[in-house]
Design a protein around this motif. Structure first.
Motif, PDB file in Angstrom:
ATOM      1  N   PHE A 441       0.835  -1.196   0.000  1.00 33.17           N
ATOM      2  CA  PHE A 441       0.000   0.000   0.000  1.00 33.17           C
ATOM      3  C   PHE A 441       0.874   1.251   0.000  1.00 33.17           C
ATOM      4  N   GLY A 442       1.957   1.224   0.787  1.00 32.51           N
ATOM      5  CA  GLY A 442       2.900   2.332   0.772  1.00 32.51           C
ATOM      6  C   GLY A 442       3.530   2.506  -0.596  1.00 32.51           C
ATOM      7  N   ALA A 443       3.854   1.391  -1.259  1.00 34.53           N
ATOM      8  CA  ALA A 443       4.431   1.459  -2.605  1.00 34.53           C
ATOM      9  C   ALA A 443       3.443   2.069  -3.600  1.00 34.53           C
ATOM     10  N   ILE A 444       2.156   1.736  -3.447  1.00 32.19           N
ATOM     11  CA  ILE A 444       1.127   2.304  -4.327  1.00 32.19           C
ATOM     12  C   ILE A 444       1.094   3.826  -4.199  1.00 32.19           C
ATOM     13  N   TYR A 445       1.070   4.320  -2.967  1.00 34.11           N
ATOM     14  CA  TYR A 445       0.983   5.764  -2.761  1.00 34.11           C
ATOM     15  C   TYR A 445       2.288   6.472  -3.131  1.00 34.11           C
ATOM     16  N   LEU A 468      -3.014  10.856   4.697  1.00 35.71           N
ATOM     17  CA  LEU A 468      -3.931  10.306   3.696  1.00 35.71           C
ATOM     18  C   LEU A 468      -3.882   8.784   3.675  1.00 35.71           C
ATOM     19  N   ILE A 469      -2.673   8.226   3.613  1.00 39.84           N
ATOM     20  CA  ILE A 469      -2.566   6.771   3.532  1.00 39.84           C
ATOM     21  C   ILE A 469      -3.001   6.112   4.844  1.00 39.84           C
ATOM     22  N   GLY A 470      -2.716   6.774   5.986  1.00 39.60           N
ATOM     23  CA  GLY A 470      -3.158   6.227   7.269  1.00 39.60           C
ATOM     24  C   GLY A 470      -4.667   6.205   7.384  1.00 39.60           C
ATOM     25  N   THR A 471      -5.311   7.278   6.944  1.00 39.26           N
ATOM     26  CA  THR A 471      -6.778   7.346   6.996  1.00 39.26           C
ATOM     27  C   THR A 471      -7.410   6.258   6.145  1.00 39.26           C
ATOM     28  N   VAL A 472      -6.900   6.086   4.922  1.00 39.49           N
ATOM     29  CA  VAL A 472      -7.477   5.089   4.015  1.00 39.49           C
ATOM     30  C   VAL A 472      -7.201   3.674   4.518  1.00 39.49           C
ATOM     31  N   LYS A 473      -5.976   3.441   5.014  1.00 39.55           N
ATOM     32  CA  LYS A 473      -5.608   2.090   5.449  1.00 39.55           C
ATOM     33  C   LYS A 473      -6.397   1.646   6.675  1.00 39.55           C
ATOM     34  N   TYR A 474      -6.697   2.583   7.592  1.00 44.26           N
ATOM     35  CA  TYR A 474      -7.406   2.220   8.826  1.00 44.26           C
ATOM     36  C   TYR A 474      -8.911   2.405   8.722  1.00 44.26           C
ATOM     37  N   LEU A 475      -9.381   2.804   7.554  1.00 43.28           N
ATOM     38  CA  LEU A 475     -10.820   2.970   7.359  1.00 43.28           C
ATOM     39  C   LEU A 475     -11.600   1.676   7.566  1.00 43.28           C
ATOM     40  N   SER A 530      -3.380   1.600  16.101  1.00 40.78           N
ATOM     41  CA  SER A 530      -2.735   0.986  14.943  1.00 40.78           C
ATOM     42  C   SER A 530      -1.713   1.923  14.316  1.00 40.78           C
ATOM     43  N   CYS A 531      -2.059   3.187  14.237  1.00 43.90           N
ATOM     44  CA  CYS A 531      -1.162   4.175  13.639  1.00 43.90           C
ATOM     45  C   CYS A 531       0.073   4.391  14.505  1.00 43.90           C
ATOM     46  N   MET A 532      -0.091   4.419  15.831  1.00 45.06           N
ATOM     47  CA  MET A 532       1.030   4.653  16.735  1.00 45.06           C
ATOM     48  C   MET A 532       2.105   3.567  16.603  1.00 45.06           C
ATOM     49  N   ARG A 533       1.715   2.343  16.290  1.00 50.61           N
ATOM     50  CA  ARG A 533       2.684   1.245  16.230  1.00 50.61           C
ATOM     51  C   ARG A 533       3.004   0.824  14.802  1.00 50.61           C
ATOM     52  N   GLU A 534       2.584   1.603  13.809  1.00 50.33           N
ATOM     53  CA  GLU A 534       2.761   1.226  12.400  1.00 50.33           C
ATOM     54  C   GLU A 534       4.172   1.545  11.904  1.00 50.33           C
ATOM     55  N   LEU A 535       4.761   0.603  11.187  1.00 47.63           N
ATOM     56  CA  LEU A 535       6.062   0.812  10.551  1.00 47.63           C
ATOM     57  C   LEU A 535       5.988   0.547   9.049  1.00 47.63           C
ATOM     58  N   SER A 536       5.453  -0.605   8.669  1.00 42.05           N
ATOM     59  CA  SER A 536       5.456  -1.022   7.264  1.00 42.05           C
ATOM     60  C   SER A 536       4.771  -0.007   6.354  1.00 42.05           C
ATOM     61  N   LEU A 537       3.684   0.595   6.825  1.00 41.36           N
ATOM     62  CA  LEU A 537       2.895   1.497   5.986  1.00 41.36           C
ATOM     63  C   LEU A 537       3.641   2.784   5.673  1.00 41.36           C
ATOM     64  N   PHE A 538       4.453   3.269   6.617  1.00 39.17           N
ATOM     65  CA  PHE A 538       5.073   4.587   6.476  1.00 39.17           C
ATOM     66  C   PHE A 538       6.539   4.552   6.058  1.00 39.17           C
ATOM     67  N   ILE A 539       7.189   3.382   6.125  1.00 39.88           N
ATOM     68  CA  ILE A 539       8.633   3.324   5.959  1.00 39.88           C
ATOM     69  C   ILE A 539       9.094   3.841   4.600  1.00 39.88           C
ATOM     70  N   SER A 545      12.042  15.101   7.989  1.00 42.36           N
ATOM     71  CA  SER A 545      11.149  16.063   8.652  1.00 42.36           C
ATOM     72  C   SER A 545       9.823  15.451   9.055  1.00 42.36           C
ATOM     73  N   THR A 546       9.439  14.326   8.426  1.00 41.67           N
ATOM     74  CA  THR A 546       8.148  13.696   8.741  1.00 41.67           C
ATOM     75  C   THR A 546       8.319  12.354   9.449  1.00 41.67           C
ATOM     76  N   ALA A 547       9.530  12.062   9.926  1.00 40.28           N
ATOM     77  CA  ALA A 547       9.786  10.776  10.582  1.00 40.28           C
ATOM     78  C   ALA A 547       8.907  10.618  11.817  1.00 40.28           C
ATOM     79  N   VAL A 548       8.438   9.396  12.045  1.00 38.48           N
ATOM     80  CA  VAL A 548       7.668   9.058  13.249  1.00 38.48           C
ATOM     81  C   VAL A 548       8.514   8.113  14.093  1.00 38.48           C
ATOM     82  N   LEU A 549       8.069   7.824  15.306  1.00 41.61           N
ATOM     83  CA  LEU A 549       8.889   7.042  16.232  1.00 41.61           C
ATOM     84  C   LEU A 549       9.255   5.665  15.674  1.00 41.61           C
TER      85      LEU A 549
END
Length: 596
Positions: A441-445, A468-475, A530-539, A545-549
C-alpha cells in the motif's frame, strides 16, 4: 416523474450524498492507484535509464517482468527465493499461532486450569504490543557474537553461544510472528469453545468415548471454521509483515518479499519493487477471498442451541498446579521480560558487557558525545525524538479522527441503504484497503503521489501523504465499527426525530452518536493505536522532517545504535499500552473478555 426530479429527491437524503461522495473518493484512493502501480511495472524509471539501454524515463518496457520472473539465477535470488521464504514463514507462523492459541483456548474454556483471568489477559498482550517488540527482545536476548561480534543476554549469562539458525532467520521470525498472531486463534477458537453446546460431548461420554476421541471426532470438527479462519488471517498478515523479518533476517541477509521490496524501492530498481508489490497485492486479495468463503461457510456450523450447554471441565489432576505455574511463567517471559530487556539494553554502554559498571543513563539523558553514536543526544534530550513523538501523536490523532468520522458516516449510510448497489459497493470499497499488505500500500501511494498528477501536487515528503494513507488504510476498522453499531439501531428512533422536523446533523449529534458512543469511540481509538505502532505502511514515505517514532527506531537499529532503538521501543510500547488502558477504562472493552 422526470430524471431531474428523481435526481433532486435522491440527493435530498443525506445518506445518498454520503454514499456517492465516498464511492467517488474511495475509487480514486484505492482502485485507481492500483492502475498506477501496474503502469510502473512496465515503465522505465529515471534511476534505471543507464541499465535499460536505448530508453528514456517514462518509456514502455517489459524489462522488470523479464528480470524478476524469467532471468534464471537472478530471478531466483531477487524474487523466487524471497517468495519461498515468505511462504514457508507464513505456514510455520500459522502452525505456531494455531497450536499455541488453540491450545490455550481449550485450556481456558475446557479445563480446570488455575489463574484463568491472568493467563487470558497475558496471552493477548503480544498482539496489543507492536509485532517487532518480540523481535527486538529476541535479538537482545539471543543474538550471538558470530554475527556483529556482540553477545546477547543469554550468552552473557550462560556462556553458551546461540547458533545462527536459532538467533536469526527462519526460526526466530516464525516463532515471533506465531506468538504475535496466536491471539487470533485464542479469540476465534476460544469464543466457539466457550459457547459450544455440550450435548454432543456429553452423549459421547455416556457412550464411554475417550477424551482423545471426543477431541478428534467432535470438538475439532466444530471449531474447524475458526481454525481455517485463523490460518488464513495469520497467513495473510505474515505474508505482509516487514518489521520482524527486517530485524531478525537482516543480520544474515535472510530476505522475504517485503524486505526485498523495501530494498528495491529504496535502491536503483524501483520497477522490481512495484512488481513485487503487485504480487503481494494479488496474494493478499486471493487469501482474503478464500477467507471470506470460509467465513461464509461458518453458517453451517451450529455451536449454540436452546438446550442446556453446561460444560464439564476436564480435570487436569496432578498436572493442574505445575501446568498453571509453567504457563504463567512462560507468558510472563513473553510479555514482561521483553520490556525488562529493552530497559537493560538501553542502559548498556558497551554491548555484551552486563556488569554494573557498564550501565549508564547517557542514552536517555546524555547531552551527546562524539565517541557514542556520532554525538547523538539521549532520547529525553533529543529534539529529533521529540519531533518523532509529536509526529506520531499528531498523525495518529489525524488518522483516527478522519477514519473514525468517515467510518461513522459510512456505517450510517450503508445501513440506511442496505441491499442497494451503491451501499454494497461502498461497503466493499471501505474494506478493500485491508486486503492490501501495508508495504504494498505504501508502494502504491509512493507511485501515485511522487509526481504531480493534474491538480494534485506531488505529496511525497509531506505530512499530508502520511495522513492520507493512514486514513485510508485504517478505514476498514472504523467502517466495520460504524456498520455494526448502526445495525443495532432501529429506524424508529430516527423516524421519530424526522417527524418532529429535526435536521439530519442534529439527529446524528443529539440522538444517534450519544446512543452508540461507546461503539463509535472504538472506531476512533482502534485506528489511533494501529497508527502509533505502524512501521510497514510509512517506511517508504517518510522523510527526516516527517519521521515518526517507529521509522526512527528502524533507522537507529540499521545504524547499529541499539541502545537508542531499545529506548525508543520502550517508549512506543508504553504509549500503546497506556492508550489501550485508556480504551479499556473508557469503553470497558477487552479483546479477551468473554473467553477467560
Amino acid at each position: 416523474m422526470n430524471a431531474a426530479v428523481r435526481l433532486k429527491m435522491f440527493f435530498r437524503k443525506p445518506y445518498n450524498v454520503i454514499l456517492v461522495v465516498l464511492f467517488v473518493a474511495l475509487v480514486l484512493l484505492t482502485l485507481l492507484p492500483l492502475l498506477s502501480i501496474v503502469m510502473d511495472t512496465v515503465t522505465v524509471h529515471s534511476s534505471e535509464v543507464m541499465r535499460i539501454h536505448g530508453t528514456h524515463a517514462g518509456d514502455f518496457t517489459d524489462y522488470h517482468w523479464r528480470k524478476v520472473l524469467m532471468d534464471g539465477q537472478n530471478s531466483i535470488n531477487i524474487f523466487y527465493k524471497p517468495l519461498w521464504n515468505t511462504i514457508m514463514i507464513s505456514i510455520a507462523t500459522c502452525v505456531i499461532a494455531i497450536g499455541c492459541g488453540g491450545g490455550m483456548a481449550w485450556l481456558i474454556t475446557r479445563s480446570d486450569i488455575r489463574f484463568k483471568p491472568l493467563l487470558s489477559a497475558l496471552f493477548v498482550v503480544p498482539y496489543i504490543m507492536p509485532s517487532w517488540t518480540l523481535a527486538l527482545a529476541w535479538l537482545d536476548f539471543f543474538r550471538n557474537p558470530l554475527v556483529g561480534g556482540v553477545p546477547g543476554i543469554f550468552t552473557a549469562l550462560t556462556g553458551i553461544v546461540t547458533p545462527n539458525w536459532f538467533a536469526y532467520g527462519f526460526f526466530p521470525i516464525s516463532v515471533v510472528q506465531g506468538l504475535h498472531y496466536a491471539p487470533f486463534a485464542y479469540i476465534l477458537i476460544g469464543g466457539i469453545l466457550k459457547h459450544m453446546d455440550a450435548n454432543l460431548e456429553e452423549a459421547a461420554q455416556l457412550l464411554h468415548a475417550s477424551r482423545m476421541q471426543i477431541l478428534k471426532r467432535i470438538t475439532l470438527p466444530m471449531v474447524k471454521p475458526a481454525i481455517l479462519s485463523t490460518f488464513l488471517l495469520a497467513f495473510s498478515s505474515s505474508m505482509s509483515a516487514f518489521a520482524v523479518p527486517a530485524f531478525l533476517g537482516a543480520p544474515v541477509r535472510y530476505q522475504v518479499l517485503t524486505t526485498q521490496l523495501y530494498r528495491t524501492l529504496q535502491g536503483l530498481n524501483p520497477g522490481y519493487g512495484y512488481l513485487m508489490a503487485l504480487v503481494l497485492i494479488l496474494i493478499g486479495v486471493g487469501i482474503m477471498l478464500v477467507n471470506q468463503k470460509v467465513l461464509d461457510s461458518r453458517k453451517s456450523y451450529t455451536t449454540i442451541t436452546g438446550k442446556s450447554s453446561q460444560i464439564s471441565l476436564v480435570k487436569l489432576r496432578s498436572l493442574r498446579n505445575p501446568l498453571s505455574v509453567i504457563l504463567s511463567i512462560l507468558l510472563i517471559c513473553v510479555t514482561v521480560v521483553p520490556l525488562i530487556t529493552f530497559a537493560v539494553e538501553s542502559f548498556i554502554v558497551e554491548p555484551g558487557n552486563y556488569s554494573l559498571s557498564n550501565f549508564s543513563t547517557v542514552f536517555w539523558t546524555g547531552a551527546g558525545s562524539t565517541d557514542i553514536a556520532n554525538g547523538e543526544p539521549g532520547i529525553l534530550r533529543n529534539h529529533s525524538v521529540y519531533r518523532g513523538l509529536i509526529n506520531s501523536l499528531v498523525l495518529s490523532v489525524i488518522c483516527a479522527f478522519f477514519a473514525g468520522t468517515i467510518g461513522i458516516l459510512a456505517g450510517y449510510s450503508i445501513v440506511r441503504k442496505k441491499g442497494t448497489f451503491l451501499s454494497n459497493a461502498v461497503s466493499h470499497l471501505t474494506f478493500f484497503p485491508y486486503l492490501i499488505p501495508s508495504m504494498a500500500f505504501g508502494a502504491i501511494y509512493l507511485s501515485m503521489f511522487s509526481v504531480p498528477r493534474g491538480p494534485i501536487p506531488a505529496l511525497y515528503g509531506t505530512f499530508a501523504i502520511l495522513a492520507l494513507i493512514g486514513t485510508v488504510k485504517y478505514l476498514p476498522f472504523a467502517s466495520k465499527s460504524g456498520i455494526n453499531c448502526m445495525l443495532q439501531l432501529g429506524n424508529e428512533i430516527e423516524e421519530s426525530a424526522i417527524i418532529m422536523g429535526i435536521p439530519w446533523w442534529k439527529r446524528m449529534v443529539r440522538i444517534i452518536i450519544p446512543i452508540q458512543k461507546t461503539s463509535i469511540l472504538s472506531g476512533y481509538l482502534l485506528p489511533f493505536i494501529s497508527c502509533m505502532r505502524e512501521l510497514s505502511l510509512f517506511i517508504l514515505l517518510v522523510t527526516p522532517s516527517t519521521a515518526v517514532l517507529t521509522t526512527m527506531l528502524f533507522q537507529y537499529n540499521e545504524k547499529g545504535w541499539n541502545q537508542y532503538a531499545n529506548a525508543i521501543n520502550l517508549l512506543i510500547v508504553f504509549v500503546v499500552l497506556f492508550v489501550n488502558w485508556i480504551i479499556n477504562k473508557l469503553t470497558g472493552a477487552s479483546i479477551d473478555k468473554g473467553i477467560g
